[in-house]
Design an enzyme around this catalytic site. Structure first.
Site, PDB file in Angstrom:
ATOM      1  N   GLU A   1       1.096  -1.215   0.014  1.00 14.59           N
ATOM      2  CA  GLU A   1      -0.155  -0.083  -0.077  1.00 14.59           C
ATOM      3  C   GLU A   1       1.160   0.662  -0.650  1.00 14.59           C
ATOM      4  O   GLU A   1       0.831   1.907  -0.349  1.00 14.59           O
ATOM      5  CB  GLU A   1      -1.220  -0.227   1.113  1.00 14.59           C
TER       6      GLU A   1
ATOM      7  N   PHE B   1     -12.249  -7.309  13.511  1.00 10.51           N
ATOM      8  CA  PHE B   1     -11.428  -7.671  12.607  1.00 10.51           C
ATOM      9  C   PHE B   1     -11.073  -6.883  11.371  1.00 10.51           C
ATOM     10  O   PHE B   1     -11.536  -6.110  11.083  1.00 10.51           O
ATOM     11  CB  PHE B   1     -10.881  -9.121  11.765  1.00 10.51           C
ATOM     12  N   GLN B   2      -9.592  -6.510  11.509  1.00 13.27           N
ATOM     13  CA  GLN B   2      -8.831  -4.998  10.332  1.00 13.27           C
ATOM     14  C   GLN B   2      -9.604  -3.873  10.768  1.00 13.27           C
ATOM     15  O   GLN B   2      -9.569  -3.451  10.061  1.00 13.27           O
ATOM     16  CB  GLN B   2      -8.916  -5.833   9.281  1.00 13.27           C
TER      17      GLN B   2
ATOM     18  N   LYS C   1     -17.635  -1.579   4.794  1.00 12.77           N
ATOM     19  CA  LYS C   1     -18.358  -2.140   3.986  1.00 12.77           C
ATOM     20  C   LYS C   1     -19.859  -1.656   3.521  1.00 12.77           C
ATOM     21  O   LYS C   1     -20.016  -1.824   2.619  1.00 12.77           O
ATOM     22  CB  LYS C   1     -17.923  -3.777   4.648  1.00 12.77           C
TER      23      LYS C   1
ATOM     24  N   MET D   1      24.132  10.090   4.284  1.00 16.61           N
ATOM     25  CA  MET D   1      23.613  11.610   5.283  1.00 16.61           C
ATOM     26  C   MET D   1      23.906  10.913   6.353  1.00 16.61           C
ATOM     27  O   MET D   1      23.936  12.633   7.374  1.00 16.61           O
ATOM     28  CB  MET D   1      22.230  12.080   4.303  1.00 16.61           C
TER      29      MET D   1
HETATM   30  C1  LIG Z   1      11.295   6.237   6.410  1.00 17.11           C
HETATM   31  C2  LIG Z   1      13.139   6.725   6.473  1.00 17.11           C
HETATM   32  N1  LIG Z   1      13.463   6.651   7.612  1.00 17.11           N
HETATM   33  C3  LIG Z   1      15.087   7.136   7.848  1.00 17.11           C
HETATM   34  C4  LIG Z   1      14.915   8.271   7.544  1.00 17.11           C
HETATM   35  C5  LIG Z   1      16.724   9.156   8.027  1.00 17.11           C
HETATM   36  N2  LIG Z   1      17.067   8.669   6.881  1.00 17.11           N
HETATM   37  C6  LIG Z   1      17.289   9.807   6.113  1.00 17.11           C
HETATM   38  S1  LIG Z   1      18.941  10.059   5.075  1.00 17.11           S
HETATM   39  C7  LIG Z   1      19.193   8.477   5.353  1.00 17.11           C
HETATM   40  C8  LIG Z   1      20.355   7.660   4.890  1.00 17.11           C
HETATM   41  C9  LIG Z   1      20.057   7.204   3.625  1.00 17.11           C
HETATM   42  O1  LIG Z   1      20.428   6.710   2.784  1.00 17.11           O
HETATM   43  P1  LIG Z   1      21.024   6.104   1.485  1.00 17.11           P
HETATM   44  O2  LIG Z   1      19.296   5.613   0.780  1.00 17.11           O
HETATM   45  O3  LIG Z   1      21.519   5.080   1.776  1.00 17.11           O
HETATM   46  O4  LIG Z   1      21.318   7.028   1.066  1.00 17.11           O
HETATM   47  P2  LIG Z   1      22.550   8.355   0.691  1.00 17.11           P
HETATM   48  O5  LIG Z   1      21.935   9.148   1.880  1.00 17.11           O
HETATM   49  O6  LIG Z   1      23.835   7.412   0.825  1.00 17.11           O
HETATM   50  O7  LIG Z   1      22.712   8.677  -0.776  1.00 17.11           O
HETATM   51  C10 LIG Z   1      18.409   7.757   7.216  1.00 17.11           C
HETATM   52  C11 LIG Z   1      18.794   6.622   7.309  1.00 17.11           C
HETATM   53  C12 LIG Z   1      14.339   8.983   6.346  1.00 17.11           C
HETATM   54  N3  LIG Z   1      14.851  10.084   6.095  1.00 17.11           N
HETATM   55  N4  LIG Z   1      13.433   7.904   6.520  1.00 17.11           N
END
Ligand SMILES: Cc1ncc(C[n+]2csc(CCOP(=O)(O)OP(=O)(O)O)c2C)c(N)n1
Lengths: 564, 163
Positions: free
Chosen positions: A49, A111-112, A161, A477
């Protein structure tokens, strides 16, 4: 004519000219799913989803039309939450339908059953629980109206539903009349006039442009305004493409990872004309230091955006396309030369900053720098019908920095919420909406694994979607922040084990490509663009490259770190 | 600074939780809240007392206005308005002497006796919040067994339209 709730649902989608939508079935939705046999509204079955809601979002952002998705009650509905929040933060027009347990069971922990209206209340523009089939058609009409007018946003319609199976006469209302909802679209003439006075007094004006310009399809008005008055334009992440990135007045992105020239311009200007942006903290940095010496004019459709974080000396509320149109008309009554006084000098100053401190990186040695890949890609897609989506992380910022966008809606990224896993399903949504285009999801090796399952529908429907993984083996990042602020203690950001992305793509029936050689980058990108259907490209890049420049959180944008 | 905000909403289920959710979701405090339907049952009026500096209250009113089911939001604080609150208070009284003392105080505050028992007397007081507070201060020494207050209701004075 008597119709069931399911028939009404489908008929309403037709009336709203929905050609396709994304969803995932479940018990309470069987009536609706069965009804889909009898109509020409296309339903795309995603594999999750979250994929459906992001795909609807990508469809909406790439076209400006309302994106639609459908999920069953309970877990189906909760799987939508991240996508709804993503759309809400970035003001994306979307109608989300969820199935609900029968009205008689609501509140019984059936349920659900989940209270999805309650769960999503803080992240929707509005929501409905339809308790009577007699209200269904009107509710759907209202939902589309609310989602797409004023400041756009997601609207949730929860349908039990028994309502799906109940029958009534179908009447689709021609108009919507909601007592408390009458968005103001035209700007107050007195306020428009006064904008000119502010411009006349300014010598160093700056247009600061956000996603609102794209929402209102006002890029042409913006371009005219900038060129008529000769005012440089800086854009937020959401605003990129509002003005042609190659335009001589375009400065590029501002804020935390914005370019030097943009942040200096913000700090030194004497007038900020904010158009459809909201002074997000990623843009302003330390608030008390932000644009200290400048007067602020704020154009926005949403009065609650105005003076929320930065005080607006002069607000203009209305639809951006309309108010900019009004302003352009007003300008014709004035001596433009007088209004432009001093601007060329200012433009020269900005150009000098641009030249002194351009976005830069060192591509020395054999290790591929991610910036090089995106700069190369940017040149290759210039003038072509290409959309770029992104996941979230360093790759997202590099895409914003190094790809020049000539048109609005061509750059699709999760700005407000920063949702990893957004880019790929959004790319699929954009590809369904724009079958003639190529859609590239710029991804990190971390993010892409959050919704990779949607590869199946890209392959099944032969969509022109490409995944470009900039593979640094890190949650880059976060690693960058650990490097800069936590003494290089890379706790849980080194992704030690990765799947073989080429084989993974092939397992789904897509094309997989990989390189770690600098002189193969151009070739592999070319191949990616030329190979029809879904392609996954795994580019092994430098492990510890940082996104620069950078404004440390809480610092003034003037205090940028330029290189590491 | 305290603000009294009056909100006219469509009388639909879920509206109140949208309004209060907006406060809790943004960390704004609600000091008191009253809500009841209008003469036209399609609408309800909510009166909320909240605290915050001008910028916060401006945001609150804008955000309230943004809700689809709100028709009108008015910050009454700096407007000419009337406000009332109702309190029921059950006061300890074991002797006739205390009872008459309490009744005397009540008279001054134009309260009403709503219930009398062997060990307590229950009094209704309406008025501006300060008056209700003042009454409470006066009877506190006797011992307050139980009390309930409605929270403030308020509207603009005179010719200004309600909706
Ligand atoms: C759903 C979600 N979980 C955690 C984060 C925190 N977060 C921001 S950037 C990042 C790292 C992303 O790594 P990657 O996709 O390998 O990209 P890169 O920065 O290496 O280009 C994380 C964990 C987020 N933005 N979204």
């Amino acid at each position: 004519m008597q119709m069931t709730g399911a028939q009404i649902f489908v008929e309403c989608l037709r009336q709203e000219k929905v050609d396709l939508f994304f969803g995932y079935p479940g018990g309470v939705l069987l009536g609706i799913y069965d009804e889909l046999y009898n109509c020409d509204v296309k339903h795309i079955l995603t594999r999750h989803e979250q994929g459906a809601v992001h795909a609807a979002d990508g469809y909406a952002r790439s076209t400006g039309r309302v994106g639609v998705c459908l999920a069953t009650s309970g877990p189906g509905a909760t799987n939508l939450v991240t996508g709804i929040a993503t759309a809400y933060m970035d003001s994306v027009p979307m109608v989300v339908f969820t199935g609900q347990v029968p009205t008689s069971a609501i509140g019984n922990d059936a349920f659900q059953e989940v209270d999805i209206v309650g769960i999503t209340r803080p992240i929707v523009k509005h929501s409905y629980l339809v308790k009577d089939v007699l209200d269904l058609a009107r509710t759907i009409k209202e939902a589309f109206h609310i989602a797409s007018t004023g400041r756009p946003g997601p609207v949730l319609v929860d349908i039990p539903k028994d309502v799906i199976h109940a029958k009534c006469d179908f009447v689709y209302p021609d108009t919507v009349n909601i007592a408390g909802y009458k968005p103001n679209t035209t700007g107050h003439p007195g306020q428009i006039k006064k904008v000119v006075d502010y411009v006349r007094d300014a010598r160093r004006p700056l247009l600061y442009v956000g996603g609102g310009v794209k929402s209102a399809d006002a890029n042409e008005e913006l371009r005219q305004l900038a060129h008529t008055l000769r005012i440089p334009v800086t854009e937020t992440l959401m605003g990129l493409g509002s003005i042609d990135g190659y335009d001589d007045l375009a400065i590029g992105m501002l804020g935390m990872h914005g370019c030097y020239a943009a942040n200096m311009a913000v700090s030194d200007c004497d007038l900020i004309i904010c158009v459809g942006a909201r002074f997000d903290d990623r843009v302003t940095g330390k608030l008390s230091e932000f644009a200290k010496g400048a007067k602020v004019i704020h154009f926005d459709i949403d009065p609650s955006s105005i003076s929320k974080s930065v005080y607006a000396h002069h607000p203009v509320v209305g639809d951006i396309k309309i108010v900019l149109g009004q302003l352009l008309e007003e300008l014709q009554k004035h001596d433009i030369e007088e209004l432009k006084k001093g601007h060329e000098e200012w433009i020269r100053q900005v150009a000098e900053w641009k030249e002194q401190f351009p976005l830069s990186y060192q591509q020395d040695g054999d290790v591929i720098k991610p910036q090089f890949v995106l700069e190369t890609l940017s040149k290759m897609i210039k003038g072509k019908n290409v959309f770029v989506t992104t996941e979230v992380g360093q790759h997202q910022m590099w895409a914003a920095q190094f790809i020049q966008f000539e048109h609005p809606r061509k750059f699709i990224t999760s700005g407000g919420l920063g949702t990893m896993g957004y880019g790929f399903p959004a790319a699929i949504g954009a590809a369904f909406a724009n079958p003639d285009a190529i859609v590239i999801d710029v991804a990190g090796d971390g993010s892409i694994q959050m919704n990779i399952q949607e590869m199946m529908i890209a392959v099944q429907h032969k969509r022109n979607v490409k995944i470009l993984i900039l593979n640094n083996g890190f949650l880059g990042m976060v690693r960058q922040w650990q490097q800069l602020f936590f003494d290089r203690r890379y706790s849980s950001t080194d992704i030690e084990m990765q799947p073989d992305f080429v084989k993974l793509g092939e397992a789904y029936g897509a094309t997989g490509l990989r390189t770690n050689k600098i002189d193969e980058v151009e070739g592999i990108l070319k191949k990616m663009l030329e190979t029809p259907g879904p392609v996954i490209v795994d580019i092994v890049t430098a492990r510890e490259e940082n996104v620069m420049p950078m404004v440390p959180a809480g610092a003034s944008v003037r205090d940028m770190i330029l290189t590491d | 600074m305290r603000h009294t905000i009056s909100i006219i909403v469509e009388n639909q289920f879920g509206v109140l939780s949208r309004v209060t959710g907006l406060f809790s979701g943004r960390g704004y405090n609600i000091e008191s809240l009253t809500v009841a339907p209008q003469d036209d049952k399609n609408f309800s009026r909510i009166t909320i007392v909240t605290t915050g500096d001008d910028a916060v209250v401006e945001q609150i009113t804008k955000q309230l206005h943004k809700l689809i089911n709100t028709l009108k939001v008015t910050d009454l604080t700096n407007e000419d308005h009337v406000e009332r609150e109702l309190m029921l208070v059950k006061i300890s009284c074991n002797s006739t002497a205390t009872r008459s003392e309490i009744l005397q105080i009540m008279d001054i505050f134009r309260g009403k006796t709503v219930d009398v028992g062997m060990k307590s007397i229950t009094i209704e007081v309406t008025g501006a919040e300060e008056k209700v507070n003042a009454f409470l201060d006066m009877v506190r020494p006797f011992g307050i067994k139980e009390m309930v207050r409605t929270g403030k209701v308020a509207m603009l004075r005179g010719q200004k339209p309600g909706i």
